[in-house]
Write a protein that holds these residues in place. Structure first.
Motif, PDB file in Angstrom:
ATOM      1  N   LEU A  13     -72.881 -17.565 -34.586  1.00 53.55           N
ATOM      2  CA  LEU A  13     -73.800 -18.598 -34.109  1.00 53.55           C
ATOM      3  C   LEU A  13     -74.986 -18.783 -35.038  1.00 53.55           C
ATOM      4  CD1 LEU A  13     -73.816 -17.870 -30.278  1.00 53.55           C
ATOM      5  CD2 LEU A  13     -72.719 -19.758 -31.485  1.00 53.55           C
ATOM      6  N   PHE A  14     -75.491 -17.688 -35.626  1.00 49.79           N
ATOM      7  CA  PHE A  14     -76.608 -17.802 -36.551  1.00 49.79           C
ATOM      8  C   PHE A  14     -76.204 -18.563 -37.807  1.00 49.79           C
ATOM      9  CE2 PHE A  14     -78.821 -16.115 -40.281  1.00 49.79           C
ATOM     10  CZ  PHE A  14     -80.106 -16.526 -39.980  1.00 49.79           C
ATOM     11  N   LEU A  15     -75.052 -18.208 -38.398  1.00 49.49           N
ATOM     12  CA  LEU A  15     -74.609 -18.904 -39.599  1.00 49.49           C
ATOM     13  C   LEU A  15     -74.246 -20.354 -39.311  1.00 49.49           C
ATOM     14  CD1 LEU A  15     -72.493 -16.163 -41.344  1.00 49.49           C
ATOM     15  CD2 LEU A  15     -74.564 -17.219 -42.212  1.00 49.49           C
ATOM     16  N   PHE A  16     -73.731 -20.613 -38.137  1.00 49.04           N
ATOM     17  CA  PHE A  16     -73.401 -21.981 -37.761  1.00 49.04           C
ATOM     18  C   PHE A  16     -74.657 -22.828 -37.624  1.00 49.04           C
ATOM     19  CE2 PHE A  16     -72.656 -25.166 -34.435  1.00 49.04           C
ATOM     20  CZ  PHE A  16     -71.678 -25.896 -35.049  1.00 49.04           C
ATOM     21  N   ASN A  17     -75.675 -22.318 -36.968  1.00 46.54           N
ATOM     22  CA  ASN A  17     -76.891 -23.097 -36.732  1.00 46.54           C
ATOM     23  C   ASN A  17     -77.772 -23.193 -37.958  1.00 46.54           C
ATOM     24  OD1 ASN A  17     -76.269 -23.605 -34.063  1.00 46.54           O
ATOM     25  ND2 ASN A  17     -77.216 -21.702 -33.371  1.00 46.54           N
ATOM     26  N   TYR A  18     -77.867 -22.124 -38.749  1.00 47.65           N
ATOM     27  CA  TYR A  18     -78.829 -22.094 -39.841  1.00 47.65           C
ATOM     28  C   TYR A  18     -78.308 -22.775 -41.099  1.00 47.65           C
ATOM     29  CZ  TYR A  18     -82.043 -20.278 -43.313  1.00 47.65           C
ATOM     30  OH  TYR A  18     -82.936 -20.180 -44.310  1.00 47.65           O
ATOM     31  N   ASN A  19     -77.053 -22.570 -41.440  1.00 43.25           N
ATOM     32  CA  ASN A  19     -76.542 -23.035 -42.723  1.00 43.25           C
ATOM     33  C   ASN A  19     -75.718 -24.301 -42.656  1.00 43.25           C
ATOM     34  OD1 ASN A  19     -77.628 -21.079 -44.327  1.00 43.25           O
ATOM     35  ND2 ASN A  19     -75.945 -19.670 -43.954  1.00 43.25           N
ATOM     36  N   PHE A  20     -75.473 -24.831 -41.496  1.00 42.61           N
ATOM     37  CA  PHE A  20     -74.601 -25.992 -41.427  1.00 42.61           C
ATOM     38  C   PHE A  20     -75.229 -27.210 -42.102  1.00 42.61           C
ATOM     39  CE2 PHE A  20     -72.870 -29.692 -39.130  1.00 42.61           C
ATOM     40  CZ  PHE A  20     -71.589 -29.601 -39.608  1.00 42.61           C
ATOM     41  N   TYR A  21     -76.512 -27.416 -41.919  1.00 43.00           N
ATOM     42  CA  TYR A  21     -77.167 -28.566 -42.521  1.00 43.00           C
ATOM     43  C   TYR A  21     -77.724 -28.268 -43.905  1.00 43.00           C
ATOM     44  CZ  TYR A  21     -76.743 -30.334 -37.837  1.00 43.00           C
ATOM     45  OH  TYR A  21     -76.240 -30.729 -36.642  1.00 43.00           O
ATOM     46  N   LYS A  22     -77.749 -27.009 -44.291  1.00 41.54           N
ATOM     47  CA  LYS A  22     -78.304 -26.635 -45.582  1.00 41.54           C
ATOM     48  C   LYS A  22     -77.369 -26.993 -46.736  1.00 41.54           C
ATOM     49  CE  LYS A  22     -80.131 -22.577 -47.907  1.00 41.54           C
ATOM     50  NZ  LYS A  22     -80.318 -21.133 -47.817  1.00 41.54           N
ATOM     51  N   ASN A  23     -76.083 -26.763 -46.586  1.00 38.14           N
ATOM     52  CA  ASN A  23     -75.116 -26.975 -47.661  1.00 38.14           C
ATOM     53  C   ASN A  23     -74.066 -28.021 -47.330  1.00 38.14           C
ATOM     54  OD1 ASN A  23     -76.247 -24.958 -49.251  1.00 38.14           O
ATOM     55  ND2 ASN A  23     -75.113 -23.394 -48.162  1.00 38.14           N
ATOM     56  N   SER A  24     -74.296 -28.857 -46.346  1.00 40.27           N
ATOM     57  CA  SER A  24     -73.232 -29.736 -45.892  1.00 40.27           C
ATOM     58  C   SER A  24     -73.184 -31.075 -46.613  1.00 40.27           C
ATOM     59  CB  SER A  24     -73.346 -29.970 -44.386  1.00 40.27           C
ATOM     60  OG  SER A  24     -74.540 -30.629 -44.097  1.00 40.27           O
ATOM     61  N   ASN A  25     -74.199 -31.446 -47.382  1.00 40.11           N
ATOM     62  CA  ASN A  25     -74.156 -32.716 -48.097  1.00 40.11           C
ATOM     63  C   ASN A  25     -73.323 -32.580 -49.355  1.00 40.11           C
ATOM     64  OD1 ASN A  25     -75.853 -33.853 -46.232  1.00 40.11           O
ATOM     65  ND2 ASN A  25     -77.685 -33.284 -47.353  1.00 40.11           N
ATOM     66  N   LEU A  26     -72.618 -33.621 -49.724  1.00 42.17           N
ATOM     67  CA  LEU A  26     -71.795 -33.588 -50.922  1.00 42.17           C
ATOM     68  C   LEU A  26     -72.608 -34.025 -52.137  1.00 42.17           C
ATOM     69  CD1 LEU A  26     -68.440 -34.999 -49.581  1.00 42.17           C
ATOM     70  CD2 LEU A  26     -69.071 -32.642 -49.969  1.00 42.17           C
ATOM     71  N   ALA A  63     -64.849 -21.281 -38.645  1.00 41.49           N
ATOM     72  CA  ALA A  63     -64.574 -21.802 -39.985  1.00 41.49           C
ATOM     73  C   ALA A  63     -65.871 -22.225 -40.675  1.00 41.49           C
ATOM     74  CB  ALA A  63     -63.608 -22.972 -39.910  1.00 41.49           C
ATOM     75  N   ILE A  64     -66.765 -22.836 -39.928  1.00 43.36           N
ATOM     76  CA  ILE A  64     -68.058 -23.235 -40.496  1.00 43.36           C
ATOM     77  C   ILE A  64     -68.870 -22.008 -40.870  1.00 43.36           C
ATOM     78  CG2 ILE A  64     -70.233 -24.401 -39.959  1.00 43.36           C
ATOM     79  CD1 ILE A  64     -68.576 -26.302 -38.198  1.00 43.36           C
ATOM     80  N   SER A  65     -68.860 -20.978 -40.056  1.00 46.44           N
ATOM     81  CA  SER A  65     -69.586 -19.754 -40.363  1.00 46.44           C
ATOM     82  C   SER A  65     -68.973 -19.014 -41.546  1.00 46.44           C
ATOM     83  CB  SER A  65     -69.608 -18.833 -39.152  1.00 46.44           C
ATOM     84  OG  SER A  65     -70.222 -19.464 -38.069  1.00 46.44           O
ATOM     85  N   SER A  66     -67.655 -19.066 -41.688  1.00 43.74           N
ATOM     86  CA  SER A  66     -66.999 -18.404 -42.821  1.00 43.74           C
ATOM     87  C   SER A  66     -67.345 -19.074 -44.133  1.00 43.74           C
ATOM     88  CB  SER A  66     -65.484 -18.419 -42.629  1.00 43.74           C
ATOM     89  OG  SER A  66     -65.114 -17.730 -41.489  1.00 43.74           O
ATOM     90  N   ILE A  67     -67.346 -20.396 -44.167  1.00 43.52           N
ATOM     91  CA  ILE A  67     -67.690 -21.095 -45.410  1.00 43.52           C
ATOM     92  C   ILE A  67     -69.188 -20.990 -45.688  1.00 43.52           C
ATOM     93  CG2 ILE A  67     -68.064 -23.408 -44.477  1.00 43.52           C
ATOM     94  CD1 ILE A  67     -66.028 -22.768 -47.574  1.00 43.52           C
ATOM     95  N   SER A  68     -70.006 -20.837 -44.646  1.00 45.10           N
ATOM     96  CA  SER A  68     -71.439 -20.630 -44.856  1.00 45.10           C
ATOM     97  C   SER A  68     -71.723 -19.242 -45.406  1.00 45.10           C
ATOM     98  CB  SER A  68     -72.206 -20.818 -43.553  1.00 45.10           C
ATOM     99  OG  SER A  68     -72.064 -22.114 -43.074  1.00 45.10           O
ATOM    100  N   LEU A  69     -70.927 -18.259 -45.023  1.00 49.73           N
ATOM    101  CA  LEU A  69     -71.137 -16.893 -45.478  1.00 49.73           C
ATOM    102  C   LEU A  69     -70.801 -16.729 -46.952  1.00 49.73           C
ATOM    103  CD1 LEU A  69     -71.867 -14.004 -44.559  1.00 49.73           C
ATOM    104  CD2 LEU A  69     -69.449 -13.664 -44.141  1.00 49.73           C
TER     105      LEU A  69
END
Length: 133
Positions: free
Chosen positions: A8-21, A69-75
């Protein structure tokens, strides 16, 4: 089945940080996508390398999938950022699944992330790295 606090932490914190192409005018940009028909996860990964020594300079992704999956790619951002390009292979799926405490049903998300990293490296190596040596 509920997600644990690490996911949940990686999903909430990093989803918008690295999601732009990133725009495609860089010549040291490696991009690739992979998907899984069984679970419906699709990952589109872009990595920019430094020109001279092939450090991982920037990592961006677009993902359609579940929270694990989102947390794995954020990690993997923390694992491969500022590393050399050949050190990507040291990251395996059991490192990701042990770090996130993924259940058995969500173990395929870490396998998908490992597959996109190895596929990305092979495509980038065939397109760019061979021409420099």
């Amino acid at each position: 089945m509920s997600y644990n606090n690490k996911i949940l932490f990686l999903f909430n914190y990093n989803f918008y940080k690295n999601s732009n192409l990133i725009s495609n005018y860089y010549n040291n940009l490696g991009e690739n996508y992979i998907g899984s028909y069984a679970c419906g996860d699709i990952i589109y990964l872009q990595i920019i390398y430094n020109y001279f020594n092939f450090f991982v300079f920037k990592l961006k992704y677009k993902i359609y999938g579940c929270g694990s999956a989102i947390s794995s790619i954020s990690l993997i951002f923390y694992y491969i950022f500022n590393k050399l390009y050949y050190q990507i292979f040291y990251l395996k799926n059991f490192h990701i699944s042990n770090k996130l405490n993924l259940p058995i049903l969500k173990f395929h998300c870490s396998v998908l992330v490992e597959n996109i990293l190895s596929l990305h490296f092979y495509v980038y190596k065939n397109n760019y790295i061979i021409y420099f040596f």
